[in-house]
Structure formats: structure tokens, C-alpha cells
Design a protein around this motif. Structure first.
Motif, PDB file in Angstrom:
ATOM      1  N   SER A 114      70.940  35.234  42.518  1.00  0.00           N
ATOM      2  CA  SER A 114      69.948  34.251  42.957  1.00  0.00           C
ATOM      3  C   SER A 114      70.292  32.841  42.494  1.00  0.00           C
ATOM      4  O   SER A 114      70.116  31.869  43.242  1.00  0.00           O
ATOM      5  CB  SER A 114      68.569  34.658  42.427  1.00  0.00           C
ATOM      6  OG  SER A 114      67.573  33.773  42.867  1.00  0.00           O
ATOM      7  N   ASP A 119      71.894  29.111  48.990  1.00  0.00           N
ATOM      8  CA  ASP A 119      71.888  29.912  50.213  1.00  0.00           C
ATOM      9  C   ASP A 119      72.259  31.372  49.969  1.00  0.00           C
ATOM     10  O   ASP A 119      72.528  32.123  50.904  1.00  0.00           O
ATOM     11  CB  ASP A 119      72.821  29.296  51.263  1.00  0.00           C
ATOM     12  CG  ASP A 119      74.252  29.147  50.759  1.00  0.00           C
ATOM     13  OD1 ASP A 119      74.523  29.536  49.598  1.00  0.00           O
ATOM     14  OD2 ASP A 119      75.091  28.641  51.521  1.00  0.00           O
ATOM     15  N   ASN A 120      72.264  31.801  48.710  1.00  0.00           N
ATOM     16  CA  ASN A 120      72.536  33.209  48.427  1.00  0.00           C
ATOM     17  C   ASN A 120      71.410  34.070  48.993  1.00  0.00           C
ATOM     18  O   ASN A 120      70.231  33.685  48.912  1.00  0.00           O
ATOM     19  CB  ASN A 120      72.655  33.422  46.917  1.00  0.00           C
ATOM     20  CG  ASN A 120      73.057  34.857  46.569  1.00  0.00           C
ATOM     21  OD1 ASN A 120      72.219  35.759  46.533  1.00  0.00           O
ATOM     22  ND2 ASN A 120      74.342  35.059  46.331  1.00  0.00           N
ATOM     23  N   PRO A 121      71.724  35.238  49.568  1.00  0.00           N
ATOM     24  CA  PRO A 121      70.681  36.107  50.147  1.00  0.00           C
ATOM     25  C   PRO A 121      69.577  36.491  49.153  1.00  0.00           C
ATOM     26  O   PRO A 121      68.454  36.785  49.566  1.00  0.00           O
ATOM     27  CB  PRO A 121      71.466  37.348  50.590  1.00  0.00           C
ATOM     28  CG  PRO A 121      72.859  36.860  50.823  1.00  0.00           C
ATOM     29  CD  PRO A 121      73.082  35.780  49.810  1.00  0.00           C
ATOM     30  N   LYS A 122      69.876  36.470  47.872  1.00  0.00           N
ATOM     31  CA  LYS A 122      68.868  36.841  46.869  1.00  0.00           C
ATOM     32  C   LYS A 122      68.214  35.616  46.235  1.00  0.00           C
ATOM     33  O   LYS A 122      67.482  35.744  45.240  1.00  0.00           O
ATOM     34  CB  LYS A 122      69.484  37.739  45.803  1.00  0.00           C
ATOM     35  CG  LYS A 122      69.805  39.153  46.313  1.00  0.00           C
ATOM     36  CD  LYS A 122      70.223  40.073  45.184  1.00  0.00           C
ATOM     37  CE  LYS A 122      70.324  41.515  45.663  1.00  0.00           C
ATOM     38  NZ  LYS A 122      71.220  41.727  46.785  1.00  0.00           N
ATOM     39  N   ARG A 123      68.461  34.431  46.814  1.00  0.00           N
ATOM     40  CA  ARG A 123      67.831  33.234  46.245  1.00  0.00           C
ATOM     41  C   ARG A 123      66.315  33.396  46.165  1.00  0.00           C
ATOM     42  O   ARG A 123      65.681  33.081  45.157  1.00  0.00           O
ATOM     43  CB  ARG A 123      68.178  32.013  47.105  1.00  0.00           C
ATOM     44  CG  ARG A 123      67.628  30.674  46.567  1.00  0.00           C
ATOM     45  CD  ARG A 123      68.300  30.295  45.274  1.00  0.00           C
ATOM     46  NE  ARG A 123      68.005  28.912  44.863  1.00  0.00           N
ATOM     47  CZ  ARG A 123      68.537  28.332  43.803  1.00  0.00           C
ATOM     48  NH1 ARG A 123      69.380  28.998  43.019  1.00  0.00           N
ATOM     49  NH2 ARG A 123      68.235  27.077  43.495  1.00  0.00           N
ATOM     50  N   ASN A 174      58.413  38.415  48.675  1.00  0.00           N
ATOM     51  CA  ASN A 174      59.639  38.834  49.344  1.00  0.00           C
ATOM     52  C   ASN A 174      59.623  40.353  49.489  1.00  0.00           C
ATOM     53  O   ASN A 174      59.639  41.081  48.496  1.00  0.00           O
ATOM     54  CB  ASN A 174      60.851  38.383  48.515  1.00  0.00           C
ATOM     55  CG  ASN A 174      62.179  38.708  49.174  1.00  0.00           C
ATOM     56  OD1 ASN A 174      62.361  39.780  49.733  1.00  0.00           O
ATOM     57  ND2 ASN A 174      63.113  37.773  49.102  1.00  0.00           N
ATOM     58  N   GLU A 176      61.855  42.445  50.357  1.00  0.00           N
ATOM     59  CA  GLU A 176      63.027  43.140  49.815  1.00  0.00           C
ATOM     60  C   GLU A 176      62.864  43.394  48.320  1.00  0.00           C
ATOM     61  O   GLU A 176      63.272  44.436  47.802  1.00  0.00           O
ATOM     62  CB  GLU A 176      64.294  42.327  50.088  1.00  0.00           C
ATOM     63  CG  GLU A 176      64.682  42.268  51.556  1.00  0.00           C
ATOM     64  CD  GLU A 176      65.964  41.491  51.779  1.00  0.00           C
ATOM     65  OE1 GLU A 176      66.597  41.091  50.775  1.00  0.00           O
ATOM     66  OE2 GLU A 176      66.342  41.295  52.929  1.00  0.00           O
TER      67      GLU A 176
END
Length: 561
Positions: A114, A119-123, A174, A176
Motif C-alpha cells: 500500500s 497507484d498500487n492495487p492495495k493503496r 474496501n 477486498e
């Protein structure tokens, strides 16, 4: 009233690092816990609540989890945990895990990803914001002092941490994140654990938009509990957790939910809410703090009238609607006998009185390790002897504010979480029999007098008083399900109440101080036949039928017919 195993159970909280060390490294471990299962069974315990044992850097004693699926090597291996589960179940003992869902460690793989880039998917697994005019994104204050925001130089943004800066808050908005946590919880349940204590569960939802808190004094940061505690969406999230995971298993759940009264608690534990079995309330834990509990380190005197009012509200409001979790101490609180009793002249008597109180209230009782032998607060000579991050932060903050050092240390000796975290005192040998090495935190100096071995040998000890109370609770359903009714609400020294179930009735008489008040039998009670079930003093052969004088911290439980 629906009867269930977790209402009738007695829970014993284990702080693993300080319970029993099996390998001499100075840190308690799972093999140490296994070695004491017979002791806990003999005491009369049903459930072991194990504080976090997951992989963790240890910035907040395990409440900063870096891997939910791994055991911290300091405590042992997953094989050791599986053996603990097997050995506990073989003795009829259940295991309740301590699970942190509000935040992780900053070493958790999710957070490492994160913080790697915007722009990381886990941000969005965590709560990130830009600063405002060179200042924090908002003015919320952390539980551990300072801002809830920590600047991250790599991406020039701030992440939220309600606790330590090493404990970034997860973003429960979120999906996810939520499903990842569901998957992990189910994994532990499939292993066979019997329940969860959900740490800081009231904080998993923050106010939309993260607005500033009201700040009339224009301080850099202010307390903002109302913007991240007990918000409405928390209940939606808990019902979903229950529906999608928890209801598939016969387990117990208890939530840590500070800042609410019994009416709000019913929103979590009401019989038709399908959220949690019970919650820990904190109103009685803030009685000795200034500013209605917002200033933990600012001491104030408490009165029995205040205590009776709080506890009676919880007992009566939840009756037949929800369920109480009753406790006086845990890993975050001072030792009960030092806080609510007298840990000097009347340590034994006051510890027995407090045990009588906790084990005769309606609700599931929670006993913290060492309470059953009357362990006391510690009084270290130097701040260097303390290990708790909250304590050390307070000491540093107090020094910056120019607070006198003796006042700071007095507050720490009264309120530090390390009071509960000193090693369990097993016997009078070196290091209290906790370890053959150097303990991670110093043993309380009174271990030669206060220890398990001597308590077990003494038939009149605090330990045996707990055993008798727990046996009575198992034998008599009125101890568990009986309706509570307060008597003498305005008496400043005596706490008196009844518990009634059908035609069974208990009368509990507690002297909360070192005076000698007189108890006057009412006409109704005078005419009832009474059987003394347990007391912490030997009663005289004959007593006046109309009244009697109580001795310091005296406790009596009668069965009335």
C-alpha cells in the motif's frame, strides 16, 4: 432467557508473553501455557482467552499483526498452537483468540504494498490522505498521543493510525479488505478455535469524509471518538460478518467497545441483533480518570455510589435483552486489588470481596491472569523499566509539557498497562518461577509472598476463594441467569443486591472499604430463612437477628428461601 454455554462459562485471559516461559528466553510461550492447563482446569476455568500470538514486530505487544496466518516465533510454532488446541479440548477447555481487525502492523504485506506507490492495487486497503496547507489531513488525536496521521515521505501522503504509528488502520470501506479478513477468520474457525475477542472493533468505520472534530481551544489535535467510534455502519459490518462467517460455528464473541452505555451496547449484543454475544464496557474503568474518562492519566477519586449506578444500569438494561461481560482487570488495566481494593493491609480480604462481586453479577465473568492470587500493581524505580508504548509516549509527552517528573511517575505507577503485564508469579524461586532466564519485563518485587504455589497450599487463600465461587456458579443457575436488583442504592460503603431466578434467590453483601458499617436486615429479609454459601471471613457463632457489623472488605453470599 436462552441458556448457552458461553453464558455459563468462566473466561481466563492469558497474556502469553508474561504467563509462563518454557525455554528460558524470558518470554512466555505456548508450551508454557500448555504446561499450566491442569492448573486452569483445577481453578474452574472454561475458556482461555489468548492475547495475540500472531506474527508481529511487537511494537504494541502483538496488537500489531504482520501475518494473521503465522504464530510469532517468540511464542512457538503453529504445531505448538495445534497442540495447545488439542490439549485444551481434551480437558474440556475452549480457546478464544484475540483478533485485531481495525489495523495491522506496518510490516504486514498489505501495507508494504500500500505504501509503495499511490497507484498500487492495495493503496486503498488503508486510509491515505494528502495534507492540508502543510498540516495533518484532520485534527484527530491518537489514543497513544499526537495525531492519528503519519507522513510517508515516499508518496508525500499521510496514513491513519488510531493507535501507534506502526499500526495503520485498515479501510473497511474496501470490499477486498473485508473479504480478505473473512477468509482469515474462517481459516482459524476451521482449525477449531472456539471464539474471538475482537480488539478495537468499534473503530472499524470512520466518519465519511473524515471531517475535523470540534476544536474550541484551537489545539493541533483533539479527541474525536465520536467520529471513529460506534458509528452506525459498524453494525452493518458486524451483521455481515456474522451472516457470512460466524453463524456457521458454535462459538463465542466479545467486542472491545469503549465509549458507550448499556443502551448503545444493546445495538451490538441485543438477542435479535445477530452481531456479537457480548461487549466489554468501559464506564467503570474510567471512574478514576478526570474529564469523564478522557484523561486516563489524570487521577480522580471515585465513590461507591458512582460505581453502583454504572454497574446497576448495565445489569438491569441488558437483562433478558442481551448479555454482559464482567471484568475488573485485563492486559490494558491496572490490577483490580490495587485499583478498587487495598493491596497492602487488606490485600487478601479485598481481593476476595472483588472476586465475590464479579462472580455474582449477571454475565460472563472474565478473570485476568494473576487475579486469582491477588497480584498487585508494580512500582518500578525508573521509566527505563517500563515497556508499554502508551506509557512511554505519555512520559515523553508529559516531559515536553513540563509536567513534574514525580507526578508523571505517580500516574504511571497507578495506570500503566505494564501493571498487568509483569510476569505471572508461580512460586517464590528466582523470577517467580516464570522463567529460568532474564524476563522481558521485571517481576513484581512481592513475588515471594504473592505466588501460586503458596496460594494453592493455603486453604484460606484468594485462589481457593475463586475456586469455591466458580464451583458455586456452575452448580447454581441463579448465579448465571438470576435477575439483579440493587438494594441500599444510597449507602456509601455497602454494595448489596439480590439475584433471583424463579424461586431461587441470592443476597450479596459487600463492604467496599476498610470501615465497619452496619447492615440492617429489612423485615422481608429478616423473615427469610438464609443459608450462607460463601464469605471471606469466618462468621461468629451467633449474630443479632436484626443487624450485624461488617469487617473491612467483608463479603457474604446468602441463599434465601
Amino acid at each position: 432467557m436462552n441458556s448457552t454455554w458461553w453464558k455459563e462459562a468462566a473466561v481466563y485471559e492469558i497474556y502469553p508473553a508474561s504467563f509462563k516461559d518454557s525455554n528460558g528466553d524470558g518470554i512466555g510461550d505456548l508450551k508454557g501455557v500448555i504446561s499450566k492447563l491442569d492448573y486452569l482446569k483445577e481453578l474452574g476455568i472454561d475458556v482461555l482467552w489468548i492475547c495475540p500470538i500472531y506474527q508481529s514486530p511487537g511494537e504494541d505487544n502483538g496488537y500489531d499483526i504482520s501475518d494473521y496466518y503465522a504464530i510469532n516465533s517468540e511464542f512457538g510454532t503453529m504445531e505448538d498452537f495445534d497442540n495447545l488446541l488439542k490439549e485444551a479440548h481434551a480437558r474440556g477447555l475452549k480457546i478464544m483468540m484475540d483478533l485485531v481487525l481495525n489495523h495491522t502492523s506496518d510490516q504486514h504485506p498489505w501495507f508494504i504494498e500500500s505504501r509503495s506507490s499511490k497507484d498500487n492495487p492495495k493503496r486503498s486497503y488503508y486510509i491515505w490522505r494528502e495534507g492540508v496547507n502543510g498540516m495533518y489531513p484532520n485534527n484527530w488525536e491518537s489514543y497513544f498521543s499526537g495525531s492519528v496521521w503519519e507522513h510517508d515521505g515516499k508518496t508525500d501522503e499521510y496514513f491513519m493510525h488510531l493507535y501507534s504509528k506502526h499500526q495503520p488502520d485498515l479501510n473497511w470501506r474496501n470490499d477486498e479488505v473485508v473479504h480478505g479478513l473473512y477468509q482469515m477468520i474462517r481459516w482459524w474457525l476451521e482449525k477449531g478455535v472456539d471464539g474471538f475477542r475482537f480488539d478495537a472493533i468499534a473503530h472499524i468505520v470512520k466518519a465519511k469524509g473524515l471531517p475535523n472534530a470540534n476544536n474550541p481551544q484551537h489545539l493541533p489535535v483533539v479527541q474525536a471518538y465520536q467520529l471513529f467510534s460506534n458509528l452506525e455502519k459498524v453494525h452493518l459490518m458486524l451483521r455481515k460478518l456474522n451472516e457470512e462467517v460466524l453463524m456457521d460455528y458454535d462459538i463465542m464473541t466479545v467486542g472491545e467497545t469503549s465509549g458507550l452505555g448499556p443502551e448503545q451496547a444493546l445495538e451490538y449484543v441485543g438477542d435479535k441483533r445477530h452481531e456479537l454475544n457480548m461487549v466489554f464496557q468501559f464506564e467503570h474503568m474510567t471512574l478514576d480518570s478526570a474529564s469523564n474518562g478522557t484523561g486516563k492519566w489524570e487521577m480522580r477519586s471515585w465513590t461507591l455510589l458512582e460505581l453502583k449506578k454504572i454497574m446497576s444500569r448495565w445489569q438491569t438494561t441488558l437483562h433478558n435483552k442481551g448479555w454482559n461481560a464482567n471484568y475488573l482487570g485485563n492486559h490494558d488495566q491496572p490490577r483490580p486489588v490495587s485499583r478498587f481494593g487495598n493491596d497492602q493491609e487488606y490485600r487478601v480480604q479485598s481481593a476476595k470481596m472483588l472476586a465475590t462481586w464479579m462472580l455474582t453479577l449477571e454475565g460472563t465473568p472474565y478473570i485476568y491472569q494473576g487475579e486469582e492470587i491477588g497480584m498487585c500493581n508494580v512500582s518500578y524505580d525508573s521509566i527505563s523499566d517500563y515497556r508499554d508504548v502508551e506509557t512511554l509516549n505519555f512520559y515523553e509527552h508529559a516531559n515536553l509539557q513540563g509536567r513534574p517528573g514525580d507526578q508523571t511517575m505517580a500516574a504511571i505507577r497507578a495506570k500503566s498497562r505494564d501493571n498487568a503485564r509483569t510476569p505471572m508469579q508461580w512460586d517464590d524461586s528466582a523470577q517467580a518461577g516464570f522463567t529460568t532466564g532474564e524476563p522481558w519485563i521485571k517481576v513484581n518485587k512481592n513475588y515471594e509472598e504473592v505466588n501460586v504455589a503458596s496460594a494453592v497450599q493455603d486453604p484460606d487463600s484468594i485462589y481457593h476463594h475463586y475456586r469455591k465461587l466458580l464451583a458455586l456458579r456452575k452448580k447454581n443457575k441463579v448465579f448465571v441467569y438470576g435477575e439483579y436488583k440493587l438494594l441500599l442504592p444510597l449507602d456509601p460503603e455497602l454494595y448489596v443486591y439480590t439475584r433471583t431466578l424463579n424461586d431461587e434467590r441470592l443476597l450479596i453483601i459487600l463492604n467496599f472499604f476498610d470501615g465497619t458499617p452496619v447492615f440492617q436486615w429489612s423485615d422481608e429479609l429478616k423473615n427469610a430463612s438464609r443459608e450462607l454459601l460463601i464469605a471471606n471471613y469466618e462468621l461468629p457463632a451467633e449474630e443479632d437477628k436484626n443487624m450485624f457489623m461488617l469487617r473491612p472488605y467483608e463479603a457474604r453470599v446468602y441463599k434465601l428461601t
